[in-house]
Design an enzyme around this catalytic site. Structure first.
Site, PDB file in Angstrom:
ATOM      1  N   ASP A 121       3.859  -4.270  -7.758  1.00 15.25           N
ATOM      2  CA  ASP A 121       3.281  -2.975  -7.047  1.00 15.25           C
ATOM      3  C   ASP A 121       3.854  -1.717  -7.794  1.00 15.25           C
ATOM      4  O   ASP A 121       3.411  -0.861  -7.379  1.00 15.25           O
ATOM      5  CB  ASP A 121       3.345  -3.172  -5.676  1.00 15.25           C
ATOM      6  CG  ASP A 121       4.799  -3.207  -4.979  1.00 15.25           C
ATOM      7  OD1 ASP A 121       5.319  -4.085  -5.503  1.00 15.25           O
ATOM      8  OD2 ASP A 121       5.356  -2.324  -4.564  1.00 15.25           O
ATOM      9  N   ASN A 122       5.029  -1.910  -8.480  1.00 15.49           N
ATOM     10  CA  ASN A 122       5.489  -0.739  -9.185  1.00 15.49           C
ATOM     11  C   ASN A 122       5.135  -0.788 -10.762  1.00 15.49           C
ATOM     12  O   ASN A 122       5.785   0.035 -11.230  1.00 15.49           O
ATOM     13  CB  ASN A 122       7.106  -0.781  -9.003  1.00 15.49           C
ATOM     14  CG  ASN A 122       7.522  -0.584  -7.634  1.00 15.49           C
ATOM     15  OD1 ASN A 122       6.680   0.161  -6.902  1.00 15.49           O
ATOM     16  ND2 ASN A 122       8.484  -0.824  -7.331  1.00 15.49           N
ATOM     17  N   GLY A 166       0.727  -1.203   0.007  1.00 13.75           N
ATOM     18  CA  GLY A 166       0.034  -0.003   0.000  1.00 13.75           C
ATOM     19  C   GLY A 166       0.712   1.375   0.037  1.00 13.75           C
ATOM     20  O   GLY A 166       2.107   1.146   0.027  1.00 13.75           O
ATOM     21  N   ASP A 217       7.075   4.896 -10.026  1.00 13.38           N
ATOM     22  CA  ASP A 217       8.031   4.637  -9.038  1.00 13.38           C
ATOM     23  C   ASP A 217       9.387   4.652  -9.365  1.00 13.38           C
ATOM     24  O   ASP A 217      10.035   3.498  -9.292  1.00 13.38           O
ATOM     25  CB  ASP A 217       7.501   3.346  -8.117  1.00 13.38           C
ATOM     26  CG  ASP A 217       6.222   3.577  -7.346  1.00 13.38           C
ATOM     27  OD1 ASP A 217       5.803   4.631  -7.043  1.00 13.38           O
ATOM     28  OD2 ASP A 217       5.614   2.453  -7.109  1.00 13.38           O
ATOM     29  N   ARG A 232       3.723  14.146  -7.143  1.00  5.71           N
ATOM     30  CA  ARG A 232       3.467  13.220  -8.486  1.00  5.71           C
ATOM     31  C   ARG A 232       2.248  13.560  -9.188  1.00  5.71           C
ATOM     32  O   ARG A 232       1.171  13.395  -8.413  1.00  5.71           O
ATOM     33  CB  ARG A 232       3.728  11.939  -8.058  1.00  5.71           C
ATOM     34  CG  ARG A 232       5.053  11.732  -7.218  1.00  5.71           C
ATOM     35  CD  ARG A 232       5.437  10.214  -7.166  1.00  5.71           C
ATOM     36  NE  ARG A 232       4.476   9.050  -6.885  1.00  5.71           N
ATOM     37  CZ  ARG A 232       4.764   7.875  -6.776  1.00  5.71           C
ATOM     38  NH1 ARG A 232       6.024   7.368  -7.080  1.00  5.71           N
ATOM     39  NH2 ARG A 232       4.074   7.075  -6.158  1.00  5.71           N
ATOM     40  N   GLY A 250       7.281   6.974   6.830  1.00 10.12           N
ATOM     41  CA  GLY A 250       6.392   8.004   5.741  1.00 10.12           C
ATOM     42  C   GLY A 250       7.105   8.853   5.037  1.00 10.12           C
ATOM     43  O   GLY A 250       6.387   9.484   4.374  1.00 10.12           O
ATOM     44  N   GLY A 256       2.757   3.679   1.516  1.00 11.61           N
ATOM     45  CA  GLY A 256       3.444   3.717   2.751  1.00 11.61           C
ATOM     46  C   GLY A 256       3.904   4.932   3.269  1.00 11.61           C
ATOM     47  O   GLY A 256       4.072   5.301   4.383  1.00 11.61           O
ATOM     48  N   ARG A 257       4.036   5.881   2.189  1.00 12.81           N
ATOM     49  CA  ARG A 257       4.377   7.311   2.323  1.00 12.81           C
ATOM     50  C   ARG A 257       3.931   8.457   1.045  1.00 12.81           C
ATOM     51  O   ARG A 257       4.517   9.222   1.033  1.00 12.81           O
ATOM     52  CB  ARG A 257       6.062   7.501   2.361  1.00 12.81           C
ATOM     53  CG  ARG A 257       6.693   6.691   1.295  1.00 12.81           C
ATOM     54  CD  ARG A 257       8.223   7.059   1.028  1.00 12.81           C
ATOM     55  NE  ARG A 257       8.641   6.425   0.018  1.00 12.81           N
ATOM     56  CZ  ARG A 257      10.119   6.358  -0.252  1.00 12.81           C
ATOM     57  NH1 ARG A 257      10.712   7.189   0.614  1.00 12.81           N
ATOM     58  NH2 ARG A 257      10.760   5.641  -1.198  1.00 12.81           N
ATOM     59  N   LYS A 315       4.342  12.459  -2.281  1.00 15.39           N
ATOM     60  CA  LYS A 315       5.288  11.185  -1.807  1.00 15.39           C
ATOM     61  C   LYS A 315       6.306  11.556  -0.784  1.00 15.39           C
ATOM     62  O   LYS A 315       6.988  12.495  -0.943  1.00 15.39           O
ATOM     63  CB  LYS A 315       5.940  10.689  -3.130  1.00 15.39           C
ATOM     64  CG  LYS A 315       6.820   9.496  -2.550  1.00 15.39           C
ATOM     65  CD  LYS A 315       7.484   8.864  -4.002  1.00 15.39           C
ATOM     66  CE  LYS A 315       8.110   7.661  -3.581  1.00 15.39           C
ATOM     67  NZ  LYS A 315       9.090   6.914  -4.690  1.00 15.39           N
TER      68      LYS A 315
END
EC number: 2.7.7.-
Length: 502
Positions: free
Chosen positions: A259-260, A98, A269, A183, A133, A100-101, A120
């Site tokens: 996840d990227n 998820g 990412d 972003r 984070g 996270g930051r 981010k």
């Protein structure tokens, strides 16, 4: 003086965000505000990214801009949230992950449609896994510059509006300072977003997410006989084209976990990335990649594997596993090969297609590999060479390219073959050279260039970041006063490495 028709937002108070992802059910995200960043200041901003939002570029220098894009104050309509997803990391199922930051604030309508705005490094979320984070100045500058560099190179990518810094200490391998990078993307949904619901056998949520992506980003797919199959085909095709761009431009992502991977086929990412300098197909740009899973030559194969993982997640919506495999097998290789050949022909100045072009391109990569030749310098030098040259003058005229190789006879043999190919299609030097210079950048984000700008920024001088951005946003121009940014690494930078913490 009248304002530009592209400017839709002339003041920071005029920003009005709408929401898209926030309208999904509560299970898809956690709503929470960013953690304020103490005494934020502007490190860098992108006027090109601002233009995408219809934002007056003068606002980047507004005194309230850093606080707004550090998350210290929120624009009207913002509903900040962190999204949940899962994924495979280095080929191993990692379970729930998820944001996270990262905090998604909402959407801003630009000239070409809505852009999600994400901060981010804006503090911990329920998905931080005991981390703080925060992002650091080093990684935030790298992501900012890479995002805008890739866009200028024509590679599909998320964008970066700005970097906001703070003197707040953050502990990584050493003590660093905090930063937030803003972003932009039409959507930050990932392959892992679908894996998450598949892993929990939640077909209803899987369908809700697929419908969200189709309706908001790929509405034409709704007309297909099988919209979910059409979505998978679209992702496979765009991912194939993305990999072709990466390989042709010499970009290495470094951590191609599922996840990227963007569901829209964008570069997503930026962490331990790199741009190819001394060519090595086996180059591993991520110091944390101990097995070389994500080395340069492996990127298309890894993307193919990741698509099978996505296809498995979508199989509950599509139907038979054989159909899922067929979609991917038909779409990805064809898209990759067609776009890669197209890009490489353009880099070589070839205006027509011939059956033996693949052999010519492979011979070139073999030559580059044997000589560990500087990849961008070779193609930029090739762009200057004439298509015909007298034998007596050949060494002198070809010197800018020949001198990149220890094996000069090997280079001569390739140039002879290349010139014969140009002659066969009646190439005209002036037209071809201009076309080649328009696709072969003089400037890429070399590791040493990023590191030099970061070191300068750590001393409170952000002029280096601005200079590098000047080159990267117009990478095909000469910028003679900044030509040193096109050079191979100096002695102090030969041992630079990046890792997942970058």
């Amino acid at each position: 003086m009248a304002s530009s028709p592209h400017i839709r937002y002339g003041s920071l108070d005029g920003l009005r965000l709408s929401t898209g992802f926030a309208r999904l059910p509560a299970a898809f995200h956690t709503r929470l505000p960013p953690t304020p960043l103490p005494e934020p200041y502007l490190v860098a901003g992108s006027v090109d990214a601002a233009a995408l939002l219809g934002l007056d570029p003068a606002l980047i220098d507004h005194p309230d801009f850093p606080a707004l894009f550090a998350g210290n104050r929120l624009p009207e309509g913002a509903e900040p949230l962190a999204a949940v997803y899962s994924g495979h990391q280095f080929g191993v199922w990692a379970g729930q992950l998820g944001d996270g930051r990262a905090h998604l604030l909402g959407e801003l309508d630009g000239a070409d449609g809505p852009w999600e705005i994400q901060l981010k490094g804006a503090g911990p979320t329920p998905y931080s896994r005991f981390a703080d984070g925060r992002a650091v100045l080093r990684s935030s500058i790298r992501e900012f510059l890479a995002s805008e560099a890739m866009a200028a190179l024509g590679v599909p990518t998320t964008r970066a509006l700005c970097v906001v810094g703070s003197d707040t200490p953050v502990q990584r391998e050493t003590q660093e300072t905090a930063a937030v990078v803003t972003r932009l993307a039409p959507s930050f949904v990932r392959f892992g977003s679908f894996e998450h619901w598949h892993a929990h056998d939640r077909t209803d949520e899987l369908r809700i997410l697929a419908d969200h992506v189709i309706d908001r980003c790929r509405p034409a797919l709704r007309e297909a006989a099988q919209p979910y199959a059409a979505l998978l085909r679209d992702v496979a095709q765009r991912t194939g084209e993305l990999m072709a761009h990466w390989q042709a431009v010499g970009f290495m992502h470094g951590v191609m976990n599922t996840d990227n991977m963007s569901i829209l086929g964008l570069t997503l990412d930026y962490g331990p990335f790199g741009f190819m300098e001394a060519f090595d197909a086996g180059h591993i740009c991520n110091h944390s990649d101990h097995t070389g899973r994500y080395q340069y030559r492996a990127q298309p194969r890894v993307a193919y594997w990741n698509l099978y993982v996505l296809g498995d997640a979508l199989s509950a919506l599509i139907g038979r596993p054989e159909e899922v495999k067929t979609i991917i097998d038909e779409a990805f290789p064809a898209a990759f090969e067609a776009r890669f050949l197209q890009l490489m022909r353009a880099k070589l100045g070839l205006a027509t297609a011939r059956a033996d072009d693949t052999e010519l391109i492979n011979a070139l990569f073999g030559l580059l590999q044997a000589g560990r030749t500087d990849y961008p310098a070779f193609f930029r030098g090739l762009s200057q060479l004439p298509g015909t040259v007298e034998t007596a003058a050949r060494r002198r005229i070809d010197a800018p390219v020949r001198d990149l190789f220890a094996d000069r006879p090997g280079c001569d043999a390739f140039l002879t073959r290349w010139r014969a190919r140009l002659a066969a299609e009646g190439s005209v030097d002036a037209e071809r050279q201009a076309a080649m210079r328009a696709v072969n950048p003089k400037y890429v984000l070399r590791n040493w260039v990023a590191e030099a700008a970061i070191r300068q920024a750590r001393e409170g001088d952000f002029g280096g970041v601005a200079e590098v951005l000047t080159c990267l946003r117009r990478p095909f121009d000469e910028h003679p006063q900044l030509a040193h940014y096109a050079a191979p690494p100096p002695d102090w930078a030969t041992g630079l490495t990046v890792s997942c913490s970058s």
